[in-house]
Scaffold this motif. Sequence first.
Motif, PDB file in Angstrom:
ATOM      1  N   LEU A  14      61.717  69.498  20.337  1.00  0.00           N
ATOM      2  CA  LEU A  14      60.666  69.829  21.337  1.00  0.00           C
ATOM      3  C   LEU A  14      61.035  71.364  21.658  1.00  0.00           C
ATOM      4  O   LEU A  14      60.167  72.140  21.877  1.00  0.00           O
ATOM      5  CB  LEU A  14      60.861  69.128  22.347  1.00  0.00           C
ATOM      6  CG  LEU A  14      59.827  69.209  23.726  1.00  0.00           C
ATOM      7  CD1 LEU A  14      58.403  68.852  23.280  1.00  0.00           C
ATOM      8  CD2 LEU A  14      60.101  68.324  24.843  1.00  0.00           C
ATOM      9  N   LEU A  15      62.278  71.706  21.810  1.00  0.00           N
ATOM     10  CA  LEU A  15      62.870  73.080  22.455  1.00  0.00           C
ATOM     11  C   LEU A  15      62.596  73.831  21.038  1.00  0.00           C
ATOM     12  O   LEU A  15      61.977  75.207  21.557  1.00  0.00           O
ATOM     13  CB  LEU A  15      64.261  73.028  22.303  1.00  0.00           C
ATOM     14  CG  LEU A  15      64.901  74.248  22.886  1.00  0.00           C
ATOM     15  CD1 LEU A  15      64.232  74.581  24.218  1.00  0.00           C
ATOM     16  CD2 LEU A  15      66.391  74.057  22.961  1.00  0.00           C
ATOM     17  N   ILE A  16      62.508  73.602  19.879  1.00  0.00           N
ATOM     18  CA  ILE A  16      62.375  74.424  18.596  1.00  0.00           C
ATOM     19  C   ILE A  16      60.914  74.731  18.597  1.00  0.00           C
ATOM     20  O   ILE A  16      60.361  75.946  18.304  1.00  0.00           O
ATOM     21  CB  ILE A  16      62.590  73.682  17.250  1.00  0.00           C
ATOM     22  CG1 ILE A  16      64.357  73.955  17.347  1.00  0.00           C
ATOM     23  CG2 ILE A  16      62.216  74.501  16.132  1.00  0.00           C
ATOM     24  CD1 ILE A  16      64.725  72.804  16.262  1.00  0.00           C
ATOM     25  N   ALA A  17      60.004  73.592  19.086  1.00  0.00           N
ATOM     26  CA  ALA A  17      58.560  73.947  18.779  1.00  0.00           C
ATOM     27  C   ALA A  17      58.082  74.641  20.135  1.00  0.00           C
ATOM     28  O   ALA A  17      57.076  75.407  19.917  1.00  0.00           O
ATOM     29  CB  ALA A  17      57.887  72.498  18.925  1.00  0.00           C
ATOM     30  N   THR A  18      58.800  74.513  21.119  1.00  0.00           N
ATOM     31  CA  THR A  18      58.330  75.449  22.266  1.00  0.00           C
ATOM     32  C   THR A  18      58.521  76.601  21.971  1.00  0.00           C
ATOM     33  O   THR A  18      57.631  77.717  22.456  1.00  0.00           O
ATOM     34  CB  THR A  18      58.946  74.857  23.625  1.00  0.00           C
ATOM     35  OG1 THR A  18      58.625  73.414  23.774  1.00  0.00           O
ATOM     36  CG2 THR A  18      58.600  75.676  24.844  1.00  0.00           C
ATOM     37  N   VAL A  19      59.837  76.998  21.506  1.00  0.00           N
ATOM     38  CA  VAL A  19      60.147  78.624  21.406  1.00  0.00           C
ATOM     39  C   VAL A  19      59.275  79.156  20.109  1.00  0.00           C
ATOM     40  O   VAL A  19      58.943  80.310  20.568  1.00  0.00           O
ATOM     41  CB  VAL A  19      61.729  78.709  21.041  1.00  0.00           C
ATOM     42  CG1 VAL A  19      62.265  80.019  20.456  1.00  0.00           C
ATOM     43  CG2 VAL A  19      62.603  78.140  22.323  1.00  0.00           C
ATOM     44  N   GLY A  20      59.226  78.542  19.176  1.00  0.00           N
ATOM     45  CA  GLY A  20      58.184  78.848  18.151  1.00  0.00           C
ATOM     46  C   GLY A  20      56.869  79.141  18.583  1.00  0.00           C
ATOM     47  O   GLY A  20      56.443  80.092  17.981  1.00  0.00           O
TER      48      GLY A  20
END
Length: 75
Positions: A14-20
Amino acid sequence: MSEVIVLSWWVRWLLIATVGGAASLYAMDTVRVASLLPVPPPASEKLAQKNERAPANAVAKASQMDKVADALSGN
């Protein structure tokens, strides 16, 4: 004491998707704003005149190449 924070797999994704996603939106907005900027005129009159003469030079060079091709073919 140093404690290591371990995130579960879904929190990491979820963190990776948000930052991306945020980076992607920022990049698209940057490109949109850049495409709206006006294109500056040539830096000087000399450059403008040089750009105007380029097609004539290309035609002259093509004509010279035609003459060379005719000479090589024996005409």
